[in-house]
Design a protein around this motif. Sequence first.
Motif, short mmCIF file in Angstrom:
data_model
loop_
_atom_site.label_atom_id
_atom_site.label_comp_id
_atom_site.label_asym_id
_atom_site.label_seq_id
_atom_site.Cartn_x
_atom_site.Cartn_y
_atom_site.Cartn_z
N GLN A 147 25.74 11.36 3.87
CA GLN A 147 27.09 10.82 3.86
C GLN A 147 28.10 11.97 4.00
OE1 GLN A 147 27.83 7.51 3.61
NE2 GLN A 147 25.64 7.17 3.77
N PRO A 148 28.83 12.01 5.10
CA PRO A 148 29.76 13.12 5.29
C PRO A 148 31.03 12.95 4.45
CG PRO A 148 29.98 11.57 7.09
CD PRO A 148 28.85 11.07 6.22
N GLN A 149 31.75 14.02 4.26
CA GLN A 149 33.08 13.93 3.66
C GLN A 149 34.06 13.48 4.75
OE1 GLN A 149 34.45 17.34 1.43
NE2 GLN A 149 32.44 17.71 0.55
N HIS A 150 34.95 12.60 4.34
CA HIS A 150 36.01 12.13 5.24
C HIS A 150 37.31 12.79 4.80
CE1 HIS A 150 33.75 8.69 7.08
NE2 HIS A 150 32.98 8.97 6.04
N PHE A 151 38.01 13.41 5.74
CA PHE A 151 39.24 14.13 5.42
C PHE A 151 40.46 13.29 5.77
CE2 PHE A 151 38.24 18.50 4.26
CZ PHE A 151 36.89 18.57 4.57
N GLY A 152 41.51 13.43 4.93
CA GLY A 152 42.81 12.90 5.29
C GLY A 152 43.51 13.84 6.26
N ASP A 153 44.68 13.41 6.72
CA ASP A 153 45.42 14.20 7.70
C ASP A 153 46.19 15.37 7.09
OD1 ASP A 153 46.30 11.51 10.04
OD2 ASP A 153 44.50 12.74 9.79
N GLY A 154 46.22 15.44 5.77
CA GLY A 154 46.84 16.58 5.11
C GLY A 154 48.29 16.35 4.72
N THR A 155 48.71 17.09 3.70
CA THR A 155 50.13 17.16 3.31
C THR A 155 50.55 18.61 3.47
OG1 THR A 155 50.07 15.35 1.71
CG2 THR A 155 51.78 17.02 1.41
N ARG A 156 51.60 18.80 4.27
CA ARG A 156 52.12 20.16 4.44
C ARG A 156 53.14 20.41 3.34
NH1 ARG A 156 51.50 23.41 8.57
NH2 ARG A 156 50.85 21.75 9.96
N LEU A 157 52.84 21.35 2.46
CA LEU A 157 53.71 21.67 1.32
C LEU A 157 54.47 22.95 1.63
CD1 LEU A 157 54.65 21.18 -1.60
CD2 LEU A 157 52.67 22.52 -2.36
N SER A 158 55.79 22.86 1.57
CA SER A 158 56.65 24.03 1.81
C SER A 158 57.42 24.32 0.54
CB SER A 158 57.62 23.75 2.97
OG SER A 158 56.92 23.46 4.16
N ILE A 159 57.27 25.52 0.01
CA ILE A 159 57.96 25.93 -1.21
C ILE A 159 59.11 26.85 -0.82
CG2 ILE A 159 57.72 26.98 -3.48
CD1 ILE A 159 56.05 24.43 -3.05
N LEU A 160 60.31 26.49 -1.25
CA LEU A 160 61.49 27.28 -0.88
C LEU A 160 61.94 28.18 -2.03
CD1 LEU A 160 63.54 24.48 0.90
CD2 LEU A 160 61.89 26.07 1.90
#
Lengths: 111, 117
Positions: free
Chosen positions: B104-117
């Motif tokens: 059973q493979p791992q299924h990945f989400g599309d990601g969250t791009r986190l930008s810290i200012l």
Amino acid sequence: AQKVTQAQTEISVVEKEDVTLDCVYETRDTTYYLFWYKQPPSGELVFLIRRNSFDEQNEISGRYSWNFQKSTSSFNFTITASQVVDSAVYFCALDDDKIIFGKGTRLHILP
Amino acid sequence: EPEVTQTPSHQVTQMGQEVILRCVPISNHLYFYWYRQILGQKVEFLVSFYNNEISEKSEIFDDQFSVERPDGSNFTLKIRSTKLEDSAMYFCASTMIMGRWSNQPQHFGDGTRLSIL
């Protein structure tokens, strides 16, 4: 140690050329899975292939093919007749309960 | 085909603020993961989670990080007091059966791009 090495940091080829991306892995396991992922500029990880260590047959999917050689611990990926849309970062990876990724190869296909 | 979904797709936060990244794994999956990818670098494992407990964590996953499955569907990653170096793409993944011997493979989400200012 569990490790994936992609020695090619960046490759540029002209459209329609064939290109091979190299992947060498290290594992203590006798049974394992290997992967290739594509990461386009939009950033998501696109799953390309998952391969069991028992199956050393080469695999072809359209313009993509994979060469798995257990004797040299390599799992290379070839794109035939490359297209501009193939431009992306490609990651080779190893399943160690968690996924261990290589550093990736950035592929530029020039028109 | 069922998917892992992550929200938001892009999060901008001031340094020192807390941030929560959300993931909805595939519904019948039991094992959950977070990975991080600093811009231009490889994807790195942060933590795995099963049966409401952390199964494994990397050295990146220090006391500033925590994970939770607050209900039957969400899986969250919290960063308590964000630093500039937390700027990265964060991927959630899930699988039904864990293990390098699993089919059973791992299924990945599309990601969250986190930008810290």
